[in-house]
Design a protein around this motif. Structure first.
Motif, PDB file in Angstrom:
ATOM      1  N   PHE A   9       0.809  -1.218   0.000  1.00  0.00           N
ATOM      2  CA  PHE A   9       0.000   0.000   0.000  1.00  0.00           C
ATOM      3  C   PHE A   9       0.842   1.266   0.000  1.00  0.00           C
ATOM      4  O   PHE A   9       1.881   1.343   0.655  1.00  0.00           O
ATOM      5  N   ASP A  10       0.403   2.266  -0.759  1.00  0.00           N
ATOM      6  CA  ASP A  10       0.912   3.644  -0.673  1.00  0.00           C
ATOM      7  C   ASP A  10      -0.252   4.579  -0.991  1.00  0.00           C
ATOM      8  O   ASP A  10      -1.010   4.333  -1.934  1.00  0.00           O
ATOM      9  N   PHE A  11      -0.385   5.646  -0.216  1.00  0.00           N
ATOM     10  CA  PHE A  11      -1.439   6.644  -0.440  1.00  0.00           C
ATOM     11  C   PHE A  11      -1.344   7.283  -1.826  1.00  0.00           C
ATOM     12  O   PHE A  11      -2.323   7.839  -2.326  1.00  0.00           O
ATOM     13  N   ALA A  12      -0.159   7.245  -2.444  1.00  0.00           N
ATOM     14  CA  ALA A  12       0.083   7.969  -3.696  1.00  0.00           C
ATOM     15  C   ALA A  12      -0.706   7.426  -4.871  1.00  0.00           C
ATOM     16  O   ALA A  12      -0.894   8.126  -5.864  1.00  0.00           O
ATOM     17  N   ASN A  15      -5.242   4.016  -7.700  1.00  0.00           N
ATOM     18  CA  ASN A  15      -5.754   2.654  -7.777  1.00  0.00           C
ATOM     19  C   ASN A  15      -5.728   1.955  -6.419  1.00  0.00           C
ATOM     20  O   ASN A  15      -6.540   1.065  -6.165  1.00  0.00           O
ATOM     21  N   ALA A  16      -4.811   2.366  -5.541  1.00  0.00           N
ATOM     22  CA  ALA A  16      -4.829   1.834  -4.177  1.00  0.00           C
ATOM     23  C   ALA A  16      -6.099   2.295  -3.464  1.00  0.00           C
ATOM     24  O   ALA A  16      -6.729   1.520  -2.728  1.00  0.00           O
ATOM     25  N   TYR A  17      -6.470   3.558  -3.668  1.00  0.00           N
ATOM     26  CA  TYR A  17      -7.730   4.054  -3.085  1.00  0.00           C
ATOM     27  C   TYR A  17      -8.909   3.253  -3.614  1.00  0.00           C
ATOM     28  O   TYR A  17      -9.783   2.824  -2.846  1.00  0.00           O
ATOM     29  N   LEU A  18      -8.973   3.068  -4.922  1.00  0.00           N
ATOM     30  CA  LEU A  18     -10.108   2.374  -5.515  1.00  0.00           C
ATOM     31  C   LEU A  18     -10.192   0.933  -5.024  1.00  0.00           C
ATOM     32  O   LEU A  18     -11.275   0.428  -4.709  1.00  0.00           O
ATOM     33  N   PHE A 173       6.093  -4.959  -8.095  1.00  0.00           N
ATOM     34  CA  PHE A 173       6.612  -3.950  -9.017  1.00  0.00           C
ATOM     35  C   PHE A 173       5.714  -2.723  -9.075  1.00  0.00           C
ATOM     36  O   PHE A 173       6.026  -1.746  -9.762  1.00  0.00           O
ATOM     37  N   GLY A 174       4.576  -2.737  -8.389  1.00  0.00           N
ATOM     38  CA  GLY A 174       3.661  -1.607  -8.386  1.00  0.00           C
ATOM     39  C   GLY A 174       2.617  -1.768  -7.289  1.00  0.00           C
ATOM     40  O   GLY A 174       2.612  -2.764  -6.558  1.00  0.00           O
ATOM     41  N   ASP A 182       1.556 -16.869  -0.384  1.00  0.00           N
ATOM     42  CA  ASP A 182       2.728 -16.401  -1.123  1.00  0.00           C
ATOM     43  C   ASP A 182       2.385 -15.989  -2.550  1.00  0.00           C
ATOM     44  O   ASP A 182       3.278 -15.665  -3.331  1.00  0.00           O
ATOM     45  N   GLU A 183       1.104 -16.007  -2.894  1.00  0.00           N
ATOM     46  CA  GLU A 183       0.693 -15.730  -4.260  1.00  0.00           C
ATOM     47  C   GLU A 183       0.431 -14.240  -4.449  1.00  0.00           C
ATOM     48  O   GLU A 183      -0.350 -13.629  -3.710  1.00  0.00           O
ATOM     49  N   LEU A 184       1.074 -13.651  -5.454  1.00  0.00           N
ATOM     50  CA  LEU A 184       0.995 -12.223  -5.733  1.00  0.00           C
ATOM     51  C   LEU A 184      -0.091 -11.928  -6.759  1.00  0.00           C
ATOM     52  O   LEU A 184      -0.226 -12.633  -7.767  1.00  0.00           O
ATOM     53  N   PHE A 185      -0.841 -10.863  -6.507  1.00  0.00           N
ATOM     54  CA  PHE A 185      -1.824 -10.346  -7.453  1.00  0.00           C
ATOM     55  C   PHE A 185      -1.591  -8.848  -7.566  1.00  0.00           C
ATOM     56  O   PHE A 185      -1.523  -8.158  -6.549  1.00  0.00           O
ATOM     57  N   PHE A 186      -1.502  -8.335  -8.799  1.00  0.00           N
ATOM     58  CA  PHE A 186      -1.253  -6.908  -8.990  1.00  0.00           C
ATOM     59  C   PHE A 186      -2.465  -6.218  -9.597  1.00  0.00           C
ATOM     60  O   PHE A 186      -3.025  -6.677 -10.604  1.00  0.00           O
ATOM     61  N   GLY A 187      -2.830  -5.098  -9.014  1.00  0.00           N
ATOM     62  CA  GLY A 187      -3.822  -4.213  -9.604  1.00  0.00           C
ATOM     63  C   GLY A 187      -5.216  -4.409  -9.046  1.00  0.00           C
ATOM     64  O   GLY A 187      -5.607  -5.492  -8.635  1.00  0.00           O
ATOM     65  N   LYS A 188      -5.975  -3.322  -9.073  1.00  0.00           N
ATOM     66  CA  LYS A 188      -7.340  -3.349  -8.548  1.00  0.00           C
ATOM     67  C   LYS A 188      -8.224  -4.310  -9.326  1.00  0.00           C
ATOM     68  O   LYS A 188      -9.196  -4.852  -8.788  1.00  0.00           O
TER      69      LYS A 188
END
Length: 199
Positions: A9-12, A15-18, A173-174, A182-188
């Protein structure tokens, strides 16, 4: 047994907000819990040679238009009509993210995230300005001045760096990024996959 989600998480990140606002129904359906790990998005970008979409796709107008369309669709699908693009974007959130580390240590991270995200992506506050941060956080019921002072503690600074480096080492990476185990998921737009993994 209900599972858990780790939210990098980062406030910047808008898409983190959404994603944050879209999570509660998922948590209600699955009985899962969420744990927020504050990491510095700029540090992740530097370490992975990644760039924000507005930079990466600046010379591809159709791609930028599609990015905006996807955001519009997500907002409509989840009823997130309070969202407003921050007029100060991109916002340097280093101080606010150090405050998140301090809040985590004090047990108030969830509250600070709610305050900070609403200020950034609903009220359009300049959350790079320490005076604005103190005002907003204090109005939200926390001790903004004391928390701002803690952002200068070396241990707080080091923990944010360590969190960011550890996330990169795990493949992040974002932001927003999520781990189920241990499973990674990226993006809203991967919240459906997150829910499937929890089930």
């Amino acid at each position: 047994m209900p599972g858990s989600i780790e939210f990098i998480f980062d406030f910047a990140s808008p898409n983190a907000y959404l994603a944050y606002r879209a999570l509660p129904p998922l948590l209600a359906r699955t009985g899962a819990t969420v744990r927020y790990t504050p990491c510095l998005l700029g540090g992740i970008f530097r370490a992975t040679n990644n760039k924000a979409p507005m930079v990466q796709f600046a010379e591809i107008p159709a791609k930028m238009a599609y990015e905006r369309l996807e955001i519009t669709r997500f907002i409509a699908a989840h009823g997130l009509s309070d969202f407003r693009m921050n007029p100060h974007f991109p916002v340097n959130t280093l101080t606010l993210m150090r405050m998140a580390i301090a809040a985590e240590a004090e047990g108030t991270l969830d509250r600070l995230i709610a305050i900070g995200l609403a200020a950034m992506w609903e009220a359009g506050e300049n959350m790079a300005d320490p005076d604005v941060i103190v005002r907003v956080v204090t109005a939200g019921g926390l001790d903004g001045a004391a928390m701002l002072a803690r952002t200068q503690d070396q241990a707080i600074k080091d923990k944010l760096v360590a969190n960011t480096e550890a996330a990169v080492a795990r493949g992040v990476f974002g932001i927003p990024s999520f781990f189920v185990g241990d499973e990674l998921f990226f993006g809203k737009d991967r919240l459906g996959q997150v829910e499937a993994a929890l089930r």
